[in-house]
Design a protein around this motif. Sequence first.
Motif, mmCIF file in Angstrom:
data_model
loop_
_atom_site.group_PDB
_atom_site.id
_atom_site.type_symbol
_atom_site.label_atom_id
_atom_site.label_comp_id
_atom_site.label_asym_id
_atom_site.label_seq_id
_atom_site.Cartn_x
_atom_site.Cartn_y
_atom_site.Cartn_z
ATOM 1 N N HIS A 1 -0.407 -4.883 -3.100
ATOM 2 C CA HIS A 1 -0.082 -4.747 -4.526
ATOM 3 C C HIS A 1 1.000 -3.670 -4.647
ATOM 4 N N ARG A 2 2.227 -4.094 -4.656
ATOM 5 C CA ARG A 2 3.351 -3.160 -4.618
ATOM 6 C C ARG A 2 3.828 -2.774 -6.010
ATOM 7 N N CYS A 3 4.546 -1.651 -6.044
ATOM 8 C CA CYS A 3 5.167 -1.210 -7.301
ATOM 9 C C CYS A 3 6.294 -2.168 -7.688
ATOM 10 N N SER A 4 6.530 -2.257 -8.972
ATOM 11 C CA SER A 4 7.646 -3.091 -9.438
ATOM 12 C C SER A 4 8.980 -2.404 -9.146
ATOM 13 N N GLU A 5 8.964 -1.074 -8.957
ATOM 14 C CA GLU A 5 10.188 -0.331 -8.644
ATOM 15 C C GLU A 5 10.571 -0.532 -7.180
ATOM 16 N N ASP A 6 11.869 -0.638 -6.921
ATOM 17 C CA ASP A 6 12.350 -0.795 -5.562
ATOM 18 C C ASP A 6 13.603 0.063 -5.365
ATOM 19 N N CYS B 1 4.058 5.744 -8.490
ATOM 20 C CA CYS B 1 4.333 4.610 -9.376
ATOM 21 C C CYS B 1 3.175 3.619 -9.269
ATOM 22 N N THR C 1 -5.727 -0.220 -10.610
ATOM 23 C CA THR C 1 -4.297 -0.363 -10.297
ATOM 24 C C THR C 1 -3.898 0.677 -9.252
ATOM 25 N N ALA D 1 2.394 -3.374 -9.680
ATOM 26 C CA ALA D 1 2.763 -4.310 -10.747
ATOM 27 C C ALA D 1 1.546 -5.022 -11.315
ATOM 28 N N ARG D 2 0.508 -5.192 -10.519
ATOM 29 C CA ARG D 2 -0.713 -5.843 -11.012
ATOM 30 C C ARG D 2 -1.932 -5.144 -10.414
#
Length: 362
Positions: free
Chosen positions: A169-174, A180, A202, A183-184
């Motif tokens: 479950h990765r951050c939406s920021e890249d 941070c 989360t 994302a879900r």
Amino acid sequence: MTFLSFVLAFVGFALLVILHELGHFSAAKWVGMRVEKFSLFFPPTIWSKKVGETEYAIGSIPAGGYVKISGMNPDEDLPEEVRDRAYHAQPVWKRIVVIAAGPAVNLVLAFVLLFIFFAAIGPETVSTKVGVIEKGYPAAGVLRPGDRLVAVDGRPGEPVDLSKRIASHRCSEDPPTARCKAARPVEITVMRNGRPRTFELTPIYDPANERTRLGFSYAPGPHETLPVGEAFDTTADRFWFITRRTLELPVRLIDPVKRKELSGVVGSYEVTRQTILKQIENVVGILAIISLSLAIVNLFPFLPLDGGHIFWAIVEKVRGRPVPLRVMERAGVVGFMLVILIFLIGLSNDIDRLSGEGFQVR
């Protein structure tokens, strides 16, 4: 038991110091140098006794120890009868042997302790139960120590698989930034008091581990010893891993995130003490890591570390004549400042951990 843990941790550290200095002492005696003093810990001296030409002492500041060899300072004024046995009167190879003997003892000791740990005690297995929960992370206040993880996102698996599923479950920021949010959310199912409980949490990004986490560790399972051959291979692998991580120390001083991972004498002592309270078997492994780290750091080529003395002895050999004292003194100032910087950063981090969430010893 708490008082006993302080005593045992102190004894463990004292043994590492004694064996390190005993390496210098034995090598100096072997090559014929004059050893003036062998001290456990630093002055003020609280006990001393002279045997032959050597004074044996115990200091009141438990931050190391030292062996005083005549003539370590080239300008030292010595009696005529001991000048031939002074440190700087000896050939370079003898000086290198004496200085390298201390770290060498720690290297050998670390390998032996690691081998004993893997072959006779065995590493802990990992259970699916929740162990330590870190403050400031999503798991705090939701999961409880002793909860048994059943599934992540509806799928069961081994602890490593469950951890990878959470980290997916990765951050939406890249690229992701510190803390941070993913994302879900992740769906965590645990067994608590014999009943299944499901929570949506989360994960947040932890730059030190370079992945998203919920902020909990798995409780340790039983120890499992390894066969002799596998124990030797694992020891060699862990030995090199710890060495490599210790050699990264200068890089960690520059990186603000990795700098927070550094620990000092207080932290190492407290981790050892807490390990004694929880599972004394693990102390063998902890002391092995400390012994190896002590050896590697001591071999850094900066005075007043052992590696600094070895470095300048090699420089003397290459140039064919002694290095001017003023050059070594200037190098010593730079090295001393670096050692103090490392000490202060480690101490600062230790104080932060002691006054915050602690050292998170499982």
